[in-house]
Scaffold this active site. Structure first.
Site, PDB file in Angstrom:
ATOM      1  CB  THR A  76      -1.006  -0.033   1.178  1.00 60.57           C
ATOM      2  OG1 THR A  76      -1.917   1.060   1.041  1.00 60.57           O
ATOM      3  CG2 THR A  76      -0.335   0.064   2.544  1.00 60.57           C
ATOM      4  CG  ASN A  77      -0.534   4.568  -1.398  1.00 61.84           C
ATOM      5  OD1 ASN A  77      -1.227   5.311  -0.728  1.00 61.84           O
ATOM      6  ND2 ASN A  77      -1.006   3.881  -2.429  1.00 61.84           N
ATOM      7  NE  ARG A  78       5.727   7.191   3.765  1.00 59.84           N
ATOM      8  CZ  ARG A  78       6.272   6.452   4.715  1.00 59.84           C
ATOM      9  NH1 ARG A  78       5.599   6.161   5.797  1.00 59.84           N
ATOM     10  NH2 ARG A  78       7.502   5.982   4.565  1.00 59.84           N
ATOM     11  CB  SER A  79      -3.045   7.781   0.144  1.00 64.25           C
ATOM     12  OG  SER A  79      -4.311   8.384   0.148  1.00 64.25           O
TER      13      SER A  79
END
Ligand code: CTP
Length: 402
Positions: free
Chosen positions: A213-216
């Site tokens: 995933t990512n930091r959004s």
């Protein structure tokens, strides 16, 4: 003055607080009523030192609320009903004291409780002595309230009740009415439009417990959903997991992966969609060989590799749909070049470029600094402002495009 009919049948809650300018609120209540609005006045205790409820009652022909706990009231929780049904809450005149209470979320009288319980637009017309206005405490309160979406009309410079002259004078009643009309127009400009918004960072499973995933944080997408709802749109928010509360008034479709987001967005767009705003940080890669069970460490092996394949590009998949398409470009370098390239490649009407490498804007914070590019070649740079304010700018542009 703008068109008068926007006020017709609108439910306006007029909160009047204890400033000497509150005699002008009588004229305001009268003019709003004459323009066809249903005006419910709430007087604070200090306002009642200056003017009486009966004056407003005679002008608005409606009950005036003076107490949070009115034993005679037909509805025991009157302020909640008012807060829910209002098209707008107007606090005029607003003292320094009410601004401080609004900032901290007080609910110790009928007006503050109504303000806290509403999801309708809140408009404030301050009136106070110039030093009280200029005080850092007041200015900081105002900055916070603006970030939360509260709209200010005035004050202006001029003669003050203290005898002096300066900044803090109540705006003229006609200007306040024009301001209210403009804000009401703005708050209904997306009526009957179906806006599909995606938010959050998708999660692509590697095995039974791990994801890519990512930091959004989803904050910008959720702010867009709230802004679109408050302007009258039907909103479908297709969201990856976030820690945020569901924005009131939107239909929420919860998904995990890019493929699920593609399905959620496609279904929503097919349901008479007018616009798609892809604020989600869609993972670009998914596992090529997802394991059903947790992948175990192998004795003696320090490294491991996962084979990845590209996820579907959701915006590209929508390229044949006759809707307005707005994308985001999260970049760490060459912001404008990369965003312009994405605008063209994904056949977008508009792209919102943000530099996610800076600490004060972008991923996981409340503020954003963006540049809006459109397909006609225009470029609008916005300063560092709250994500709700960015959302409002995007809605202004979308409303023009629609
Ligand atoms: N987007 C999409 N589908 C994807 C990836 C991105 O619809 N599979 C959308 C995003 O929601 C955003 C825009 O495309 O509105 C640009 O996303 P971004 O991650 O900045 O760019 P990518 O297209 O993924 O390109 P790159 O990762 O190479 O920068």
């Amino acid at each position: 003055m703008a068109e008068i009919d926007i006020l017709e049948n609108k439910r306006i809650v007029l909160g009047v607080t204890g400033s000497i300018a509150c005699y002008k609120a009588i004229d305001l209540a009268s003019k709003l009523t004459q323009a066809g609005a249903n005006v419910d006045v709430i007087l604070t205790r200090s306002a009642q030192e200056f003017i009486s409820a009966i004056t407003f009652r005679s002008l608005t022909h409606r009950k005036v609320i003076t107490d949070l706990f009115d034993a005679e009231s037909e509805d025991p929780i009157e302020h909640i009903a008012l807060a829910k049904n209002a098209d707008m809450i107007v606090v005029a005149p607003a003292t320094a004291n009410i601004l401080a209470k609004m900032k901290y979320g007080f609910a110790d009288d009928a007006l503050t409780a109504t303000i806290l319980a509403t999801t309708s637009p809140i408009v404030v017309a301050p009136a106070m002595e110039s030093n009280m206005w200029a005080n850092n405490a007041t200015q900081e309160n105002i900055t916070t309230l603006i970030k939360r979406g509260v709209k200010f009309i005035g004050p202006v410079e001029g003669h003050l009740a203290s005898g002096g002259s300066g900044y803090g004078r109540f705006e003229s009643v006609d200007s306040i009415i024009s301001g209210i009309q403009n804000i009401l127009e703005q708050t209904t400009d997306l009526k009957e439009k179906h806006i599909v918004i995606s938010a959050g960072g998708t999660q692509e499973p590697i095995d039974a417990v791990r994801v890519i995933t990512n930091r959004s944080s989803g904050k910008q997408g959720y702010a867009l959903a709230s802004a679109a709802v408050s302007r009258g749109a039907r909103v479908t928010l297709v969201t990856a997991p976030t820690a945020l509360p569901d924005p009131p008034g939107a239909t929420i479709v919860k998904i995990n992966t890019a493929r699920e987001m593609l399905k959620g967005v496609t279904d929503a767009v097919k349901d008479n969609g007018d616009a798609l705003i892809m604020a989600a940080a869609v993972a670009d890669w998914e596992s090529d060989n997802q394991s059903k069970n947790k992948i175990k460490k192998t004795a003696g092996e320090n490294t491991m590799s996962i084979s990845l394949k590209q996820t579907p590009d959701i915006l590209k998949a929508m390229s044949d749909e006759k809707i307005i398409k707005i994308g985001f470009a999260a970049e760490t370098e060459n912001l404008i070049e990369n965003a312009t390239e994405k605008l063209k490649e994904k056949k977008l009407d508009m792209i919102v470029a943000n530099d996610v490498s800076s600490k004060d804007s972008g991923f996981n914070v409340d503020n954003n600094r963006v540049v809006i590019l459109d397909k006609k070649g225009s470029k609008t740079e916005l300063p560092l402002i709250s994500k709700l304010q960015v959302a409002d700018h995007i809605m202004d542009r979308l409303s023009e495009l629609l």
